[in-house]
Design a protein around this motif. Sequence first.
Motif, mmCIF file in Angstrom:
data_model
loop_
_atom_site.group_PDB
_atom_site.id
_atom_site.type_symbol
_atom_site.label_atom_id
_atom_site.label_comp_id
_atom_site.label_asym_id
_atom_site.label_seq_id
_atom_site.Cartn_x
_atom_site.Cartn_y
_atom_site.Cartn_z
ATOM 1 N N ARG A 1 19.583 -3.080 1.445
ATOM 2 C CA ARG A 1 19.655 -3.484 2.851
ATOM 3 C C ARG A 1 19.810 -2.272 3.773
ATOM 4 N N PRO A 2 20.758 -1.352 3.530
ATOM 5 C CA PRO A 2 20.861 -0.172 4.401
ATOM 6 C C PRO A 2 19.588 0.691 4.395
ATOM 7 N N ALA A 3 18.935 0.792 3.242
ATOM 8 C CA ALA A 3 17.714 1.605 3.166
ATOM 9 C C ALA A 3 16.604 1.009 4.014
ATOM 10 N N VAL A 4 16.457 -0.295 3.980
ATOM 11 C CA VAL A 4 15.388 -0.915 4.770
ATOM 12 C C VAL A 4 15.727 -0.877 6.263
ATOM 13 N N ILE A 5 16.988 -0.939 6.611
ATOM 14 C CA ILE A 5 17.384 -0.811 8.016
ATOM 15 C C ILE A 5 17.036 0.579 8.529
ATOM 16 N N ASN A 6 17.286 1.600 7.704
ATOM 17 C CA ASN A 6 16.906 2.969 8.081
ATOM 18 C C ASN A 6 15.398 3.111 8.207
ATOM 19 N N ALA A 7 14.648 2.492 7.297
ATOM 20 C CA ALA A 7 13.182 2.555 7.353
ATOM 21 C C ALA A 7 12.657 1.899 8.624
ATOM 22 N N ILE A 8 13.257 0.801 9.023
ATOM 23 C CA ILE A 8 12.852 0.126 10.264
ATOM 24 C C ILE A 8 13.153 1.012 11.464
ATOM 25 N N ALA A 9 14.324 1.635 11.462
ATOM 26 C CA ALA A 9 14.694 2.517 12.571
ATOM 27 C C ALA A 9 13.738 3.710 12.665
ATOM 28 N N GLU A 10 13.380 4.290 11.539
ATOM 29 C CA GLU A 10 12.447 5.418 11.540
ATOM 30 C C GLU A 10 11.068 4.994 12.024
ATOM 31 N N ALA A 11 10.600 3.839 11.573
ATOM 32 C CA ALA A 11 9.289 3.346 11.992
ATOM 33 C C ALA A 11 9.290 3.009 13.476
ATOM 34 N N ARG A 12 10.407 2.469 13.954
ATOM 35 C CA ARG A 12 10.529 2.118 15.371
ATOM 36 C C ARG A 12 10.494 3.386 16.227
ATOM 37 N N ALA A 13 11.031 4.473 15.713
ATOM 38 C CA ALA A 13 11.076 5.737 16.451
ATOM 39 C C ALA A 13 9.682 6.352 16.617
ATOM 40 N N GLN A 14 8.721 5.893 15.814
ATOM 41 C CA GLN A 14 7.367 6.427 15.906
ATOM 42 C C GLN A 14 6.590 5.902 17.102
ATOM 43 N N GLY A 15 7.150 4.957 17.802
ATOM 44 C CA GLY A 15 6.491 4.482 19.032
ATOM 45 C C GLY A 15 5.909 3.100 18.882
ATOM 46 N N ASP A 16 4.657 2.940 19.290
ATOM 47 C CA ASP A 16 3.951 1.662 19.376
ATOM 48 C C ASP A 16 4.100 0.847 18.082
ATOM 49 N N LEU A 17 4.761 -0.319 18.179
ATOM 50 C CA LEU A 17 5.020 -1.149 17.009
ATOM 51 C C LEU A 17 3.845 -2.068 16.675
ATOM 52 N N SER A 18 2.926 -2.260 17.618
ATOM 53 C CA SER A 18 1.827 -3.197 17.391
ATOM 54 C C SER A 18 0.873 -2.730 16.295
ATOM 55 N N GLU A 19 0.746 -1.427 16.100
ATOM 56 C CA GLU A 19 -0.151 -0.911 15.065
ATOM 57 C C GLU A 19 0.594 0.007 14.094
ATOM 58 N N ASN A 20 1.846 -0.308 13.839
ATOM 59 C CA ASN A 20 2.686 0.526 12.995
ATOM 60 C C ASN A 20 2.841 -0.138 11.623
ATOM 61 N N ALA A 21 2.057 0.319 10.641
ATOM 62 C CA ALA A 21 2.067 -0.285 9.300
ATOM 63 C C ALA A 21 3.416 -0.103 8.609
ATOM 64 N N GLU A 22 4.051 1.057 8.822
ATOM 65 C CA GLU A 22 5.350 1.299 8.194
ATOM 66 C C GLU A 22 6.396 0.309 8.706
ATOM 67 N N TYR A 23 6.341 0.019 10.000
ATOM 68 C CA TYR A 23 7.274 -0.924 10.599
ATOM 69 C C TYR A 23 7.060 -2.322 10.003
ATOM 70 N N GLU A 24 5.800 -2.743 9.921
ATOM 71 C CA GLU A 24 5.489 -4.065 9.378
ATOM 72 C C GLU A 24 5.925 -4.172 7.914
ATOM 73 N N ALA A 25 5.668 -3.135 7.137
ATOM 74 C CA ALA A 25 6.060 -3.141 5.725
ATOM 75 C C ALA A 25 7.576 -3.195 5.585
ATOM 76 N N ALA A 26 8.281 -2.434 6.411
ATOM 77 C CA ALA A 26 9.746 -2.423 6.359
ATOM 78 C C ALA A 26 10.314 -3.779 6.770
ATOM 79 N N LYS A 27 9.734 -4.406 7.780
ATOM 80 C CA LYS A 27 10.206 -5.732 8.215
ATOM 81 C C LYS A 27 9.953 -6.773 7.114
ATOM 82 N N GLU A 28 8.810 -6.664 6.442
ATOM 83 C CA GLU A 28 8.502 -7.585 5.357
ATOM 84 C C GLU A 28 9.489 -7.391 4.204
ATOM 85 N N ARG A 29 9.777 -6.142 3.892
ATOM 86 C CA ARG A 29 10.742 -5.830 2.833
ATOM 87 C C ARG A 29 12.132 -6.353 3.198
ATOM 88 N N GLN A 30 12.504 -6.204 4.455
ATOM 89 C CA GLN A 30 13.795 -6.703 4.925
ATOM 90 C C GLN A 30 13.873 -8.223 4.760
#
Length: 158
Positions: A26-55
């Motif tokens: 759980r903490p690892a996926v929360i960090n992954a979401i935070a890192e992906a969110r920091a990359q900017g535009d969430l609409s085309e962010n594959a890392e963000y989508e993968a992290a949310k799915e994993r969460q």
Amino acid sequence: MSKIPLTVVGAELLRNELHHLKTVERPAVINAIAEARAQGDLSENAEYEAAKERQSFIEGRILELGSKLGNAQVIDPKTINSDGRCVFGATVRLEDIATGDVVTYQIVGDDEADIRQCKISISSPIARSLIGKYSGDIAEVQAPGGVREYEIVNVQYI
């Protein structure tokens, strides 16, 4: 919800998995979401989508394990006194009457079943045919290839 039978070992494995999910995954996926969110535009962010799915998967598994442990009926095979009868948690040595092959299985809960470790589910056809029988009895199992007969060689509670 009805009680879920588990051996002591099976309950401990589920507790360990739950602890790992809560303290590591759980903490690892929360960090992954935070890192992906920091990359900017969430609409085309594959890392963000993968992290949310994993969460989502992790949270679902945490809820499932919590429910199973909350409804668990933990049974210690060592404390069972069934006078040699096949019951949940028993380790049963069987001989295939047709081939003479000898196998040993422990009858466990659905979540613990692992044929590679010789642990069969209480709801499996072979376990259902064994329950209530004694050493020396013949168990008939409806297998895909037809009815198989097994002689119960030994029943232990270990």
